[in-house]
Design a protein around this motif. Structure first.
Motif, PDB file in Angstrom:
ATOM      1  N   PHE A 121       0.796  -1.226   0.000  1.00  0.00           N
ATOM      2  CA  PHE A 121       0.000   0.000   0.000  1.00  0.00           C
ATOM      3  C   PHE A 121       0.830   1.278   0.000  1.00  0.00           C
ATOM      4  CE2 PHE A 121      -2.406  -3.320   2.294  1.00  0.00           C
ATOM      5  CZ  PHE A 121      -3.480  -3.456   1.429  1.00  0.00           C
ATOM      6  N   GLY A 122       2.147   1.157  -0.038  1.00  0.00           N
ATOM      7  CA  GLY A 122       2.986   2.351  -0.127  1.00  0.00           C
ATOM      8  C   GLY A 122       3.363   2.937   1.221  1.00  0.00           C
ATOM      9  N   SER A 123       4.293   3.908   1.182  1.00  0.00           N
ATOM     10  CA  SER A 123       4.846   4.490   2.403  1.00  0.00           C
ATOM     11  C   SER A 123       3.821   5.332   3.158  1.00  0.00           C
ATOM     12  CB  SER A 123       6.067   5.348   2.049  1.00  0.00           C
ATOM     13  OG  SER A 123       6.575   6.000   3.175  1.00  0.00           O
ATOM     14  N   GLY A 124       3.010   6.127   2.439  1.00  0.00           N
ATOM     15  CA  GLY A 124       2.041   6.996   3.089  1.00  0.00           C
ATOM     16  C   GLY A 124       1.023   6.232   3.908  1.00  0.00           C
ATOM     17  N   LEU A 125       0.453   5.176   3.318  1.00  0.00           N
ATOM     18  CA  LEU A 125      -0.524   4.368   4.040  1.00  0.00           C
ATOM     19  C   LEU A 125       0.129   3.564   5.159  1.00  0.00           C
ATOM     20  CD1 LEU A 125      -3.053   3.010   1.382  1.00  0.00           C
ATOM     21  CD2 LEU A 125      -3.513   4.471   3.344  1.00  0.00           C
ATOM     22  N   CYS A 126       1.409   3.251   5.013  1.00  0.00           N
ATOM     23  CA  CYS A 126       2.124   2.563   6.089  1.00  0.00           C
ATOM     24  C   CYS A 126       2.108   3.410   7.347  1.00  0.00           C
ATOM     25  CB  CYS A 126       3.553   2.252   5.653  1.00  0.00           C
ATOM     26  SG  CYS A 126       4.569   1.484   6.946  1.00  0.00           S
ATOM     27  N   LYS A 127       2.437   4.688   7.208  1.00  0.00           N
ATOM     28  CA  LYS A 127       2.427   5.593   8.351  1.00  0.00           C
ATOM     29  C   LYS A 127       1.004   5.835   8.851  1.00  0.00           C
ATOM     30  CE  LYS A 127       6.644   8.213   7.368  1.00  0.00           C
ATOM     31  NZ  LYS A 127       7.268   7.915   8.682  1.00  0.00           N
ATOM     32  N   LEU A 128       0.054   6.021   7.923  1.00  0.00           N
ATOM     33  CA  LEU A 128      -1.328   6.300   8.305  1.00  0.00           C
ATOM     34  C   LEU A 128      -1.957   5.118   9.027  1.00  0.00           C
ATOM     35  CD1 LEU A 128      -3.790   8.179   8.205  1.00  0.00           C
ATOM     36  CD2 LEU A 128      -4.347   7.189   5.976  1.00  0.00           C
ATOM     37  N   VAL A 129      -1.807   3.917   8.474  1.00  0.00           N
ATOM     38  CA  VAL A 129      -2.395   2.724   9.088  1.00  0.00           C
ATOM     39  C   VAL A 129      -1.733   2.431  10.429  1.00  0.00           C
ATOM     40  CG1 VAL A 129      -2.689   0.231   8.825  1.00  0.00           C
ATOM     41  CG2 VAL A 129      -3.117   1.739   6.888  1.00  0.00           C
ATOM     42  N   GLY A 130      -0.399   2.586  10.481  1.00  0.00           N
ATOM     43  CA  GLY A 130       0.299   2.365  11.745  1.00  0.00           C
ATOM     44  C   GLY A 130      -0.157   3.315  12.829  1.00  0.00           C
ATOM     45  N   SER A 131      -0.379   4.576  12.476  1.00  0.00           N
ATOM     46  CA  SER A 131      -0.832   5.564  13.455  1.00  0.00           C
ATOM     47  C   SER A 131      -2.294   5.331  13.846  1.00  0.00           C
ATOM     48  CB  SER A 131      -0.646   6.977  12.902  1.00  0.00           C
ATOM     49  OG  SER A 131      -1.374   7.158  11.702  1.00  0.00           O
ATOM     50  N   ASP A 141       5.171   5.790  16.414  1.00  0.00           N
ATOM     51  CA  ASP A 141       4.645   5.010  15.292  1.00  0.00           C
ATOM     52  C   ASP A 141       4.415   5.894  14.074  1.00  0.00           C
ATOM     53  OD1 ASP A 141       4.455   2.591  16.845  1.00  0.00           O
ATOM     54  OD2 ASP A 141       2.738   3.483  17.831  1.00  0.00           O
ATOM     55  N   ILE A 142       3.909   7.106  14.312  1.00  0.00           N
ATOM     56  CA  ILE A 142       3.685   8.040  13.205  1.00  0.00           C
ATOM     57  C   ILE A 142       5.005   8.417  12.545  1.00  0.00           C
ATOM     58  CG2 ILE A 142       2.794  10.319  12.601  1.00  0.00           C
ATOM     59  CD1 ILE A 142       0.893  10.076  15.011  1.00  0.00           C
ATOM     60  N   THR A 143       6.049   8.574  13.357  1.00  0.00           N
ATOM     61  CA  THR A 143       7.344   9.030  12.855  1.00  0.00           C
ATOM     62  C   THR A 143       8.168   7.898  12.245  1.00  0.00           C
ATOM     63  OG1 THR A 143       7.370  10.723  14.574  1.00  0.00           O
ATOM     64  CG2 THR A 143       9.453  10.269  13.454  1.00  0.00           C
ATOM     65  N   LEU A 144       8.203   6.753  12.920  1.00  0.00           N
ATOM     66  CA  LEU A 144       9.163   5.706  12.559  1.00  0.00           C
ATOM     67  C   LEU A 144       8.629   4.658  11.597  1.00  0.00           C
ATOM     68  CD1 LEU A 144      10.821   5.101  16.055  1.00  0.00           C
ATOM     69  CD2 LEU A 144      11.597   6.565  14.201  1.00  0.00           C
ATOM     70  N   TYR A 145       7.318   4.552  11.455  1.00  0.00           N
ATOM     71  CA  TYR A 145       6.794   3.538  10.527  1.00  0.00           C
ATOM     72  C   TYR A 145       7.090   3.940   9.087  1.00  0.00           C
ATOM     73  CZ  TYR A 145       4.174  -0.003  13.097  1.00  0.00           C
ATOM     74  OH  TYR A 145       3.827  -1.081  13.859  1.00  0.00           O
ATOM     75  N   ASP A 146       7.629   2.989   8.318  1.00  0.00           N
ATOM     76  CA  ASP A 146       7.908   3.236   6.907  1.00  0.00           C
ATOM     77  C   ASP A 146       8.114   1.897   6.207  1.00  0.00           C
ATOM     78  OD1 ASP A 146       8.260   4.594   4.568  1.00  0.00           O
ATOM     79  OD2 ASP A 146       9.870   5.886   5.310  1.00  0.00           O
ATOM     80  N   VAL A 147       8.159   1.957   4.899  1.00  0.00           N
ATOM     81  CA  VAL A 147       8.325   0.740   4.092  1.00  0.00           C
ATOM     82  C   VAL A 147       9.809   0.439   3.931  1.00  0.00           C
ATOM     83  CG1 VAL A 147       7.899  -0.329   1.847  1.00  0.00           C
ATOM     84  CG2 VAL A 147       6.166   1.147   2.870  1.00  0.00           C
TER      85      VAL A 147
END
Length: 354
Positions: free
Chosen positions: A109-119, A176-182
C-alpha cells in the motif's frame, strides 16, 4: 582518517597492525533469528481473524451508533464517552484489513498508508482502553458520589476529558507516526519501524513496551478494580431490588477485562525484560507465538467493548428491541409492554447508564 595518515600511511598503519598484533582482530559471527515458522503461523491464522474482528466491530459499533442517533442524545456524559469509545474502536478496526493483507503476503500500500495505518492502529488501540477506563470512572462517580457528581458531570466535563484522552493517545503514538515506513525484507516489502540505527529502534521499542504495560494496562486495571469494588460495596449497602444482577454484571465486566488484557500485557512485559536483559542470541519463538495469540484477545475485546458495555444496560436493550420490532412484527407487543418498566429501571439502577 585517510586525510590524517595519507593514503600510503593509511595502508602502512593496517599493515603494521596485522603484523604486530594478529590476535587483536576477532571475527564474531552474529546469528540472525529467523522467524519463518512464526511468519507462516501469522500468515495462516491472522488474516481471517483480523477480517472477522473488523466485521464484528463494523456491525456492532454501527449498531451502537444507530441506537445513539435514533433514541439517545449527546446531552449526557455517558453517551459522549460512549460515542468517543465507538469512534476509537472504528479507527482501530479500520487498520485491520490492511494488516490482514500484510500478514498474508507483503506491504503493497505504499509508504504513506504505512504511516497512516500504523498511526490509526496505535491511536485507536490506545484511546479505546483509556475511554473504557474513563467510562468506568464516570460510572463510579455517578453511583458512589451521586450528589457531588451531579454537579460536576457536565457536558463541558465530558468534552474536556475526551479531548485529554485523544491528546494522550496521539502523543503516545508519535513514535509510530514518525518511525513507521516501508523497507525491503527477505520476503518482500515490510511496513515496520525503520529509518534509524538498530540501537535507536530498540530503545523506542522498549519505550513502547513499558508505555503499553504501565500507561495502557496497569494504571487502567488499578482504576477499574478500585471503581468496581467501590460500586459493588455501594450497591450491596442499598435496598436495590436487582442488586444481585448488578453485582453479577460487574463481575462479568471485570473478569472479561482481566482475561482479555492481562495475558497480552504479561507477554509485553516479558518481551521488554528479554530485550533489556536477555541474551540477544537466544532465538526462542515462544514469546512470538504467545504475542500473536494473546494480542488477538485484546484486539477482540477492544473492538466489541462498546457493544458489550452498551447492551448490559436495560435501556439500550429496549432500544435494540425497538429496532428489531420495526422488522419483526411479533416483537412490537413485547417492546410496548416492557417500555415503562425499562424507563424506570434505567433511572434507578446504577449498573446501567448512570
Amino acid at each position: 582518517m585517510a586525510d590524517y595518515f595519507g593514503l600510503e600511511g593509511f595502508e602502512d598503519f593496517f599493515k603494521d597492525a596485522n603484523e604486530t598484533a594478529p590476535e587483536s582482530v576477532v571475527t564474531i559471527e552474529v546469528p540472525l533469528c529467523k522467524k519463518g515458522n512464526v511468519i507462516q503461523f501469522g500468515a495462516a491464522f491472522l488474516p481471517a481473524f483480523y477480517y472477522t474482528i473488523f466485521l464484528l466491530s463494523l456491525v456492532g459499533n454501527g449498531l451502537v451508533l444507530c441506537i445513539i442517533y435514533k433514541y439517545e442524545k449527546l446531552s449526557t456524559v455517558t453517551n459522549i464517552f460512549l460515542l468517543n469509545l465507538v469512534i476509537s474502536d472504528l479507527i482501530f478496526a479500520s487498520s485491520l484489513p490492511f494488516w490482514a493483507v500484510y500478514h498474508k503476503s507483503e506491504w503493497i500500500f505504499g509508504s504513506g498508508l504505512c504511516k497512516l495505518v500504523g498511526s490509526c492502529y496505535s491511536i485507536g488501540f490506545n484511546s479505546s482502553i483509556l475511554f473504557l477506563t474513563l467510562m468506568t470512572f464516570d460510572r463510579y462517580l455517578a453511583v458512589v458520589h451521586a450528589i457531588t457528581a451531579a454537579q460536576r458531570r457536565r457536558i463541558v466535563y465530558a468534552f474536556a476529558l475526551s479531548t485529554t484522552v485523544w491528546v494522550l493517545s496521539i502523543l503516545a503514538s508519535i513514535k509510530d507516526i514518525t518511525l513507521y515506513d516501508v523497507m525491503n525484507g527477505s520476503n518482500g516489502l515490510l511496513c515496520e519501524l525503520t529509518g534509524y540505527h538498530q540501537s535507536t529502534l530498540t530503545k523506542w521499542e522498549l519505550i513502547g513496551y513499558y508505555q503499553q504495560f504501565l500507561l495502557f494496562f496497569l494504571v487502567p486495571l488499578v482504576i477499574v478494580l478500585y471503581c468496581y469494588v467501590r460500586i459493588t460495596i455501594r450497591i450491596m449497602s442499598t435496598r436495590m431490588t436487582e442488586k444481585c444482577r448488578a453485582v453479577k454484571l460487574i463481575f462479568v465486566i471485570v473478569f472479561t477485562f482481566f482475561i482479555c488484557w492481562t495475558p497480552y500485557n504479561a507477554v509485553i512485559l516479558l518481551k521488554a525484560i528479554k530485550t533489556s536483559f536477555g541474551d540477544l542470541n537466544n532465538c526462542s519463538e515462544t514469546l512470538d507465538y504467545a504475542l500473536y495469540i494473546t494480542r488477538n484477545f485484546a484486539y477482540l475485546y477492544c473492538c466489541i467493548s462498546p457493544v458489550f458495555y452498551t447492551f448490559l444496560g436495560k435501556k439500550f436493550q429496549n432500544h435494540f428491541l425497538k429496532l428489531l420490532s420495526k422488522r419483526i412484527a411479533c416483537l412490537k407487543i413485547n417492546t410496548m409492554l416492557s417500555a415503562p418498566s425499562s424507563k424506570t429501571t434505567s433511572f434507578r439502577s446504577p449498573n446501567t447508564d448512570c
